[in-house]
Design a protein around this motif. Structure first.
Motif, short mmCIF file in Angstrom:
data_model
loop_
_atom_site.label_atom_id
_atom_site.label_comp_id
_atom_site.label_asym_id
_atom_site.label_seq_id
_atom_site.Cartn_x
_atom_site.Cartn_y
_atom_site.Cartn_z
N TYR A 130 21.54 -81.15 4.29
CA TYR A 130 21.65 -81.86 3.01
C TYR A 130 22.66 -82.99 3.10
N VAL B 281 17.95 -77.50 -0.07
CA VAL B 281 18.49 -78.76 0.46
C VAL B 281 18.33 -79.87 -0.56
N ASP C 16 30.45 -80.41 5.50
CA ASP C 16 29.04 -80.41 5.09
C ASP C 16 28.31 -81.69 5.48
N SER D 19 27.72 -74.59 -3.50
CA SER D 19 26.88 -73.48 -3.04
C SER D 19 26.69 -72.44 -4.14
N ASN E 164 27.71 -82.56 8.29
CA ASN E 164 26.90 -82.21 9.46
C ASN E 164 25.75 -81.26 9.13
N LYS E 165 25.56 -80.97 7.85
CA LYS E 165 24.46 -80.11 7.44
C LYS E 165 23.24 -80.95 7.05
N GLU F 186 21.08 -70.06 2.58
CA GLU F 186 21.84 -71.26 2.94
C GLU F 186 21.30 -71.84 4.23
N GLU F 187 21.10 -73.18 4.23
CA GLU F 187 20.57 -73.80 5.45
C GLU F 187 21.63 -73.79 6.53
N SER F 188 21.21 -73.55 7.75
CA SER F 188 22.14 -73.49 8.87
C SER F 188 21.95 -74.66 9.82
N GLN F 189 20.89 -75.47 9.58
CA GLN F 189 20.62 -76.55 10.51
C GLN F 189 21.71 -77.60 10.44
N GLU F 190 22.08 -78.08 11.59
CA GLU F 190 22.95 -79.23 11.67
C GLU F 190 22.18 -80.37 12.28
#
Length: 534
Positions: free
Chosen positions: A142, A320, A137, A375, A139-140, A386-390
């Protein structure tokens, strides 16, 4: 005394083996060990000895040094918004709110209230970053917010420690103390800056040329302790000098190797520090105030979560912000450090101190369980997906995945790297010859200096996420150590090893590596193929 040492090691080992099954951090095991020793051997008076406190303090020194290693100026610039905006606002607002509560609701003296508020504003860097790295996580989106706030919290420890020193001085006016502190800080920082800029790199260059791990470790210890002693001589804490020393080395080629070599010293001495914390727990005071602890702790946790959530909600979506806030709900190891120093300087009442330490420990015990199910917890309050951005990590090594790790950057390693580059694939190389590393860096090649037999160095290049590892070194003695370390981290994933002769292949056979290539066999085969063509 020998009996106590043996019992301490036994207790810490057994406790941590048990606690690890429930993902509870080793810090809790060390604190419990200290409590068992104190009550088992009636050593409450002995823990106030100057010698034991000096040894324990050096655990904090090495922790601050390794944190300083992560504070390269380039990394801070890349994360300036997360660190200096969100991080600064979180620490100042949370500290101010908790200080207000302590002074106005619980009638605690002003100086003590400020220290308490500052300590409770900090979260556990050691526990949170370890868990976020393990579950990916970090790399996410948040994870980036959490990392930035934690970085500022670690920076904030330095002025908090200075504040404790200033509060404990009663024979000088505040203005004269501020001027003296400022002048000493300027002289210290300028001196260490000049040493770091002009002497550290040449010094390590000469040390690395000896190819002696003992001399390298000794030189690192010299720099850490020398910088710590210099800071102490100027009236600051040992930790400040160690932190600056870490920042100096972070700008050199030797960062990863230094970090790998210092981790055992840091963890061992930090363990001693937390043992001394556990030895000071007075259960009669704790039981008298247990209802206070159980009532105040949830309120403080909810207040901290709410403050962080509201700060981040202006900059990101609710999910986030909420995940970041819940991740940072706990009070951290530096809170214990601050309380310990405050006890020693009579700045916090012992009864209040016992209550605070227990609340910090309980929150730290809760952290692994909360983060493991974060989560699910957030799903109860947020309906956004759920956020998928890295994000792109400030450290190039951290963003690597499905890459190739080259161990050895000699002639063979360089040739392999060229083939990888032709295929437009990602790779990173580990080399223990500093001249080769500097030459590669001039050409912008992804090569780091380090001893690949150390797992910390391998982990720094994300070896667990690599698609393959290629080992091509000429030192037969180190080959088995490196292969064993790689196997422990990667289990049965693709590992290609070059050996010089069949005897080396036999020695490595027990490791069950996927590919072992004997140089003489391949050379003979190639030469034979060329011969029959003629």
């Amino acid at each position: 005394m020998l009996e106590i040492i043996i019992f301490s090691i036994l207790s810490a080992t057994i406790l941590n083996l048990f606690l690890k099954k429930f993902s509870i951090p080793t810090i809790i095991g060390y604190i419990a060990t200290g409590t068992i020793i104190a009550y088992g051997y009636e050593l409450h008076d002995a823990i106030n000895s100057h010698e034991l406190k000096e040894i324990a303090e050096f655990g904090v020194v090495f922790l601050m040094f390794t944190i300083g290693l992560e504070f390269s100026v380039r990394n801070l610039i890349k994360m300036k918004k997360e660190v200096f905006l969100y991080g600064a606002l979180q620490v100042f607002i949370t500290a101010a709110f908790f200080s207000f509560l302590a002074h106005n609701i619980f009638s605690i003296e002003a100086k003590s209230s400020i220290i308490i508020g500052a300590a409770l504003a900090l979260s556990s860097t050691a526990i949170v970053l370890k868990l976020l790295n393990e579950n990916g996580d970090i790399n996410k989106l948040y994870g980036r917010k959490v990392l930035g706030i934690l970085l500022f919290q670690d920076i904030a420890v330095i002025p908090i420690l200075l504040m404790i020193t200033m509060f404990s001085v009663t024979d000088k006016s505040v203005s004269s103390l501020l001027i003296e502190t400022l002048l000493n800080a300027v002289v210290l920082l300028m001196g260490l800056f000049l040493v770091g800029k002009y002497l550290i790199e040449p010094f390590f260059h000469q040390v690395s040329k000896t190819k002696s791990n003992e001399i390298f470790v000794g030189s690192v210890l010299l720099i850490v302790m020398g910088a710590s002693y210099l800071a102490h001589a100027f009236g600051f804490s040992y930790s400040l000098g160690a932190f600056i020393a870490g920042m100096m080395i972070a700008e050199t080629h030797y960062k990863h190797q230094v970090e790998a070599d210092l981790v055992p010293f840091r963890d061992l001495l930090l363990g001693v520090f937390f043992v001394t914390v556990g030895m000071q727990l007075n259960f009669s005071i704790i039981f008298e105030n247990i209802y206070t602890v159980l009532l105040i702790l949830p309120v403080l946790i909810l207040a901290k979560i709410l403050i962080i959530y509201l700060l981040l909600r202006f900059a990101t979506d609710s999910r986030v912000a909420l995940k970041s806030a819940i991740t940072l709900f706990q009070f951290g190891e530096f809170g214990l450090v601050i309380f310990e120093l405050s006890f020693a300087k009579n700045l916090i009442d012992p009864v209040i101190g016992q209550v605070l330490v227990v609340m910090v420990v309980i929150s730290m015990i809760m952290t692994p369980f909360v983060l493991k199910n974060i989560s699910k917890i957030v799903d109860m309050f947020s309906y956004t997906p759920e956020e998928s951005q890295e994000y792109t990590s400030p450290d190039n090594n951290e963003k690597l995945s499905n890459h190739i790790v080259l161990i050895g950057y000699g002639r063979l390693g360089k040739n392999i790297s060229r083939l990888i580059e032709k295929k437009n694939m990602d790779y990173i190389a580990i080399e223990n010859d500093i001249l080769s590393v500097k030459e590669a860096r001039k050409l912008n090649k992804p090569v780091i200096f380090g001893n690949a037999a150390q797992k910390n160095v391998l982990e720094s290049v994300n070896i667990k996420d690599a698609s393959a590892v290629v080992i091509s070194i000429g030192n037969s003695e180190k080959l088995h150590q490196i292969c064993q370390a790689v196997k422990d981290l990667r289990e049965n994933k693709k590992t290609i090893v070059k050996v010089n002769k069949y005897e080396e292949q036999e020695a490595l056979s027990s490791l069950n590596l996927s590919h072992i290539i004997v140089e003489t066999e391949k050379t003979a085969s190639a030469m034979f193929e060329e011969a029959i063509k003629l």
